[in-house]
Write a protein that holds these residues in place. Sequence first.
Motif, PDB file in Angstrom:
ATOM      1  N   UNK A 110     -11.968   9.148   9.282  1.00 29.43           N
ATOM      2  CA  UNK A 110     -10.953  10.319   9.227  1.00 29.43           C
ATOM      3  C   UNK A 110     -10.045  10.204   8.041  1.00 29.43           C
ATOM      4  N   UNK A 111     -10.604   9.685   6.919  1.00 27.56           N
ATOM      5  CA  UNK A 111      -9.643   9.826   5.752  1.00 27.56           C
ATOM      6  C   UNK A 111      -8.568   8.801   5.572  1.00 27.56           C
ATOM      7  N   UNK A 112      -8.697   7.774   6.338  1.00 27.03           N
ATOM      8  CA  UNK A 112      -7.432   7.088   6.433  1.00 27.03           C
ATOM      9  C   UNK A 112      -7.812   5.771   5.659  1.00 27.03           C
ATOM     10  N   UNK A 113      -6.879   5.235   4.828  1.00 29.01           N
ATOM     11  CA  UNK A 113      -6.728   4.071   4.111  1.00 29.01           C
ATOM     12  C   UNK A 113      -6.921   2.668   4.872  1.00 29.01           C
TER      13      UNK A 113
ATOM     14  N   UNK B 250      -8.589   2.361  -3.200  1.00 28.42           N
ATOM     15  CA  UNK B 250      -8.685   2.229  -1.795  1.00 28.42           C
ATOM     16  C   UNK B 250      -9.172   0.736  -1.699  1.00 28.42           C
ATOM     17  N   UNK B 251      -8.759  -0.539  -1.675  1.00 29.41           N
ATOM     18  CA  UNK B 251      -9.279  -1.716  -1.952  1.00 29.41           C
ATOM     19  C   UNK B 251     -10.352  -2.110  -0.898  1.00 29.41           C
TER      20      UNK B 251
ATOM     21  N   UNK C  14     -17.336  -2.288   3.745  1.00 27.99           N
ATOM     22  CA  UNK C  14     -16.081  -3.102   3.728  1.00 27.99           C
ATOM     23  C   UNK C  14     -15.015  -2.797   4.962  1.00 27.99           C
ATOM     24  N   UNK C  15     -15.460  -1.881   5.703  1.00 28.02           N
ATOM     25  CA  UNK C  15     -14.517  -1.327   6.740  1.00 28.02           C
ATOM     26  C   UNK C  15     -14.411  -2.436   7.661  1.00 28.02           C
TER      27      UNK C  15
ATOM     28  N   UNK D 205       0.825  -1.244   0.168  1.00 23.78           N
ATOM     29  CA  UNK D 205       0.113   0.083  -0.068  1.00 23.78           C
ATOM     30  C   UNK D 205       0.861   1.342  -0.021  1.00 23.78           C
ATOM     31  N   UNK D 206       0.571   2.281  -0.806  1.00 23.26           N
ATOM     32  CA  UNK D 206       1.233   3.401  -0.655  1.00 23.26           C
ATOM     33  C   UNK D 206       0.977   4.467   0.375  1.00 23.26           C
TER      34      UNK D 206
END
Length: 295
Positions: free
Chosen positions: A85-88, A78-79, A265-266, A58-59
């Motif tokens: 809070x906008x995190x992958x 973003x798989x 998917x979270x 992941x980047x």
Amino acid sequence: MSESIDLAGIAPEAASVRPAARRNDGRGLRALTRGQGLAGVLLVGIIALAGLFAGVLTKYGPLEQIPGANLLGPSGEHWLGTDNVNRDILSRVLYGIRINLLIGLVAVPLGAAVGALTGLLASVNAVADVITQRIFDLILAFPALIFAIALSAVTGPGAHAVVIVIVAAEIPIFGRQIRTAILAVREQPFVEAAEVIGASTWWTLRKHVLPNVIEPLSVQLALSMSLAVFVEAAMSFIGIGVRPPDPSLGSLIAGSIDNLDANPAYAVGPLLVVSGLTLGFLLIAQALGRARRIG
């Protein structure tokens, strides 16, 4: 008594049993190369490698907040989508694997070592054995999560609390396992023969007893790793384990509850990893246990 004594000439049973133990030394490894054992090794190995190479897969960093990426659903970018809070999420899951396995790899061997040593020392003295067993009863009387809540109230939540809980839970398990194995092996003819010719208790334990209790301990190690995965996830889920913003599988599942409608998917990612690790270690334990029974 010198260790160079040839017991084979005095006790034929020793010659017949100990070579058998040596012949079976590789059966555990063979069990991990086929069937359930291989499936467990592959499952745990793939997940562990994914965590190890998280920076390559992941980047995004696990704490990196991506502008405009609030609760996005799964996509090519973003798989597993993003969180509130906008995190992958994929990045946080992969780095969470590291934390989960690191805690297990520290806590389980530590608990095993302390428990096995305690059980070994107690087995040579009747008074110490009784005292040790009562202490084990006291520890086992408290469910792991109840003990975890009490501990976190004293020391505060965090990874250290998870490690202490796992170590405390494993000490009586390994202590009783090695005690039971020692008592069983001590009744074997080759051990009695060694004692008859004057071998010391410690020499007998080291040369005859310990080599024969390694296999049941290896099975318990795999079972305990599956328990450690669950304990870390459960403690972090209720907020007394690894705390945000540090990535943790349990805290990721907890954080997903309020956002399932926006991004289902979270929760899927961390749940699959926890299930995969637990199942993988259980398959390994079953394969080792079957090899031991067959052997």
